[in-house]
Design a protein around this motif. Structure first.
Motif: not given
Length: 159
Positions: A37-39, A42, A117, A122-123
């Motif tokens: 997933r994303e953080w 941002g 991460r 996380i990606k």
């Protein structure tokens, strides 16, 4: 007459009343793509958390030490650090020396960012970790802190 103690070959099993407390590693329920997933926040959203961001700007060693201790505690113990990372620990001192003497404290941040991460699926990769720590250390430290905080808050009774 001697009485022998019974021999047990395995640990007792949990009962239905027992529960293992576990934090939510994706507290915002962000979508997963290929298991990642994303953080949650941002990198440029760092100023939304003014206190953490200010500490990361003026005392990055403290932010680094706290983040490292908090994620290490979650990884090893499975629950939040009761001291919320403490203040000045040995990791803080090493970061402070590297930053003050050589300007290289950001290098230590790469490993902690990678651990964060990995923990939260996380990606990203090493190159992105390096660039964010080098180019914007305070934002990177704040982003990592906020990610850890989301999991810590998800434990019942922890605020």
């Amino acid at each position: 007459m001697t009485m022998e103690k019974p021999y047990y070959s395995q640990q007792p099993m949990g009962t239905p009343q027992m529960s293992v407390q576990q934090g939510n590693r994706n507290a915002k329920n962000l979508p997963l793509h290929n298991g990642e997933r994303e953080w949650s926040e941002g990198l440029c959203g760092c100023t939304d958390d003014c206190g953490t961001f200010c500490v990361a700007c003026w005392f990055p060693c403290i932010s680094y030490g706290k983040n490292k201790r908090r994620v290490d505690h979650l990884n090893s113990k499975g629950y939040p650090d009761p001291e919320h990372g403490g203040c000045c620990n040995s990791d803080c001192m090493v970061h402070g020396c590297l930053t003050g003497c050589l300007g290289l404290g950001w290098i230590l941040q790469i490993g902690v960012r990678s651990n964060i991460r990995t923990r939260y699926s996380i990606k990203g990769g090493g190159c992105g970790d390096c660039m964010s720590a080098w180019c914007c250390a305070p934002c990177e430290l704040t982003q990592g802190s906020r990610e850890i905080e989301l999991e810590e808050q998800s434990f019942s009774g922890h605020h």
